[in-house]
Design a protein around this motif. Structure first.
Motif, PDB file in Angstrom:
ATOM      1  N   TRP A   1      38.899  43.231  47.713  1.00 40.57           N
ATOM      2  CA  TRP A   1      40.007  42.640  48.433  1.00 40.57           C
ATOM      3  C   TRP A   1      41.187  43.295  48.680  1.00 40.57           C
ATOM      4  O   TRP A   1      42.255  43.049  49.095  1.00 40.57           O
ATOM      5  N   GLY A   2      40.985  44.458  47.495  1.00 39.95           N
ATOM      6  CA  GLY A   2      42.310  45.386  47.569  1.00 39.95           C
ATOM      7  C   GLY A   2      43.542  44.668  46.831  1.00 39.95           C
ATOM      8  O   GLY A   2      44.558  44.876  47.412  1.00 39.95           O
ATOM      9  N   SER A   3      43.345  43.798  46.036  1.00 40.27           N
ATOM     10  CA  SER A   3      44.404  43.134  45.360  1.00 40.27           C
ATOM     11  C   SER A   3      44.461  43.124  43.919  1.00 40.27           C
ATOM     12  O   SER A   3      43.439  43.506  43.398  1.00 40.27           O
ATOM     13  N   GLU A   4      45.763  42.896  43.309  1.00 41.09           N
ATOM     14  CA  GLU A   4      45.638  42.809  41.796  1.00 41.09           C
ATOM     15  C   GLU A   4      46.284  41.618  41.688  1.00 41.09           C
ATOM     16  O   GLU A   4      47.417  40.968  42.282  1.00 41.09           O
ATOM     17  N   HIS A   5      45.794  40.876  40.423  1.00 42.02           N
ATOM     18  CA  HIS A   5      46.102  39.624  39.985  1.00 42.02           C
ATOM     19  C   HIS A   5      46.542  39.710  38.450  1.00 42.02           C
ATOM     20  O   HIS A   5      46.128  40.334  37.905  1.00 42.02           O
ATOM     21  N   ASN A   6      47.721  39.044  38.320  1.00 42.06           N
ATOM     22  CA  ASN A   6      48.098  38.838  36.698  1.00 42.06           C
ATOM     23  C   ASN A   6      48.050  37.384  36.377  1.00 42.06           C
ATOM     24  O   ASN A   6      48.590  36.711  37.315  1.00 42.06           O
ATOM     25  N   ILE A   7      47.520  37.248  35.534  1.00 42.34           N
ATOM     26  CA  ILE A   7      47.059  35.686  34.990  1.00 42.34           C
ATOM     27  C   ILE A   7      47.846  35.500  33.614  1.00 42.34           C
ATOM     28  O   ILE A   7      47.392  36.343  32.691  1.00 42.34           O
TER      29      ILE A   7
ATOM     30  N   TYR B   1      49.202  30.483  35.502  1.00 39.85           N
ATOM     31  CA  TYR B   1      50.145  30.844  36.613  1.00 39.85           C
ATOM     32  C   TYR B   1      49.534  32.484  36.905  1.00 39.85           C
ATOM     33  O   TYR B   1      49.514  33.211  36.172  1.00 39.85           O
ATOM     34  N   THR B   2      49.300  32.473  38.128  1.00 40.59           N
ATOM     35  CA  THR B   2      48.862  33.759  38.528  1.00 40.59           C
ATOM     36  C   THR B   2      49.713  34.456  39.663  1.00 40.59           C
ATOM     37  O   THR B   2      50.162  33.588  40.613  1.00 40.59           O
ATOM     38  N   THR B   3      50.218  35.803  39.758  1.00 40.71           N
ATOM     39  CA  THR B   3      50.411  36.222  40.762  1.00 40.71           C
ATOM     40  C   THR B   3      49.696  37.328  41.535  1.00 40.71           C
ATOM     41  O   THR B   3      48.780  37.966  40.648  1.00 40.71           O
ATOM     42  N   LYS B   4      49.661  37.435  42.831  1.00 44.16           N
ATOM     43  CA  LYS B   4      48.519  38.446  43.387  1.00 44.16           C
ATOM     44  C   LYS B   4      49.531  39.232  44.354  1.00 44.16           C
ATOM     45  O   LYS B   4      50.241  38.715  45.027  1.00 44.16           O
ATOM     46  N   THR B   5      49.183  40.281  44.255  1.00 42.76           N
ATOM     47  CA  THR B   5      49.718  41.279  44.907  1.00 42.76           C
ATOM     48  C   THR B   5      48.821  42.030  45.801  1.00 42.76           C
ATOM     49  O   THR B   5      47.771  42.606  45.324  1.00 42.76           O
ATOM     50  N   LYS B   6      48.909  42.234  47.131  1.00 48.60           N
ATOM     51  CA  LYS B   6      48.089  42.837  48.159  1.00 48.60           C
ATOM     52  C   LYS B   6      48.908  43.512  49.084  1.00 48.60           C
ATOM     53  O   LYS B   6      49.511  43.025  49.865  1.00 48.60           O
ATOM     54  N   GLY B   7      49.033  44.821  48.905  1.00 47.62           N
ATOM     55  CA  GLY B   7      49.583  45.844  49.696  1.00 47.62           C
ATOM     56  C   GLY B   7      51.262  45.578  49.483  1.00 47.62           C
ATOM     57  O   GLY B   7      51.882  45.453  48.295  1.00 47.62           O
ATOM     58  N   ASN B   8      52.072  44.962  50.341  1.00 46.14           N
ATOM     59  CA  ASN B   8      53.313  44.560  50.284  1.00 46.14           C
ATOM     60  C   ASN B   8      53.624  43.209  50.125  1.00 46.14           C
ATOM     61  O   ASN B   8      54.689  42.683  50.181  1.00 46.14           O
ATOM     62  N   SER B   9      52.454  42.233  50.165  1.00 44.61           N
ATOM     63  CA  SER B   9      52.541  40.641  49.863  1.00 44.61           C
ATOM     64  C   SER B   9      52.430  40.467  48.613  1.00 44.61           C
ATOM     65  O   SER B   9      51.467  40.827  48.104  1.00 44.61           O
ATOM     66  N   ASN B  10      53.228  39.206  48.114  1.00 46.75           N
ATOM     67  CA  ASN B  10      52.954  38.742  46.948  1.00 46.75           C
ATOM     68  C   ASN B  10      52.683  37.191  46.978  1.00 46.75           C
ATOM     69  O   ASN B  10      53.448  36.430  48.043  1.00 46.75           O
TER      70      ASN B  10
END
Length: 191
Positions: A114-120, A134-143
């Motif tokens: 999916w081309g995304s990075e997740h911080n858990i 709590y999880t943050t997901k970054t995909k391209g310029n979207s968070n």
């Protein structure tokens, strides 16, 4: 004309850097469980509550049910995160390998598909009954962000559900982005 094009490129680059900096700042502000002990944390968990800004979640939240997640430590130091859930009346399983960071209780996962990075972040747990992630997901310029309540059993005390809702709201989630998942035996009792 060329100066105007360079201006737009510069503004786009500045916006991308600002978005990245905001994502990094927000990750640094998320607390993790003090004195986190991974050996106590691994094992089987059931998802009970979700709050999310992910577009798929907002579209599908009425269809979601409780799922089973098994966390298993691997020899290389990663943690195998295997979730089993109901999708289109069938059982599905997804596996991710979580990498530890220098901060105990903070893991990262990159999805090549999916081309995304997740911080858990394991924000709070008593290890034996519940945990709040709590999880943050970054995909391209979207968070996007997600809060999750996990339980060691499928039955959860009402106080923990209320605690989760307060937790989610304290992180900016609104009523329409928070759901307590219906309990199910479908898929999650199978080994």
């Amino acid at each position: 004309m060329m100066a105007m094009g360079l201006l737009w490129v510069g503004l786009a680059l500045l916006q991308a850097l600002e978005t990245q900096a905001q994502a990094q700042d927000s990750q640094q502000e998320i607390p993790v469980q003090p004195a986190f002990v991974e050996d106590k944390f691994v094992g089987t968990w059931y998802s009970v509550g979700l709050a999310s800004t992910f577009p798929w979640f907002l579209k599908k939240k009425a269809e979601l049910m409780m799922c089973k997640t098994v966390l298993t430590p691997e020899i290389d130091g990663t943690v195998n995160f295997t979730a089993t859930f109901v999708s289109n009346n069938q059982c599905e399983t997804r596996t991710s390998l979580l990498r530890k960071t220098q901060q105990p209780g903070h893991y990262v996962y990159k999805s090549l598909k999916w081309g995304s990075e997740h911080n858990i972040f394991v924000v709070e747990t008593n290890y034996e009954e519940y945990c709040l992630l709590y999880t943050t997901k970054t995909k391209g310029n979207s968070n996007f962000n997600m809060a999750t309540l996990y339980s060691r059993t499928k039955d959860v005390r009402p106080e923990l559900k209320e605690r989760f809702i307060r937790f989610a709201k304290s992180h900016g989630f609104t009523e329409d982005t928070i759901v307590i998942l219906p309990k199910t035996d479908q898929c999650i009792d199978e080994n």
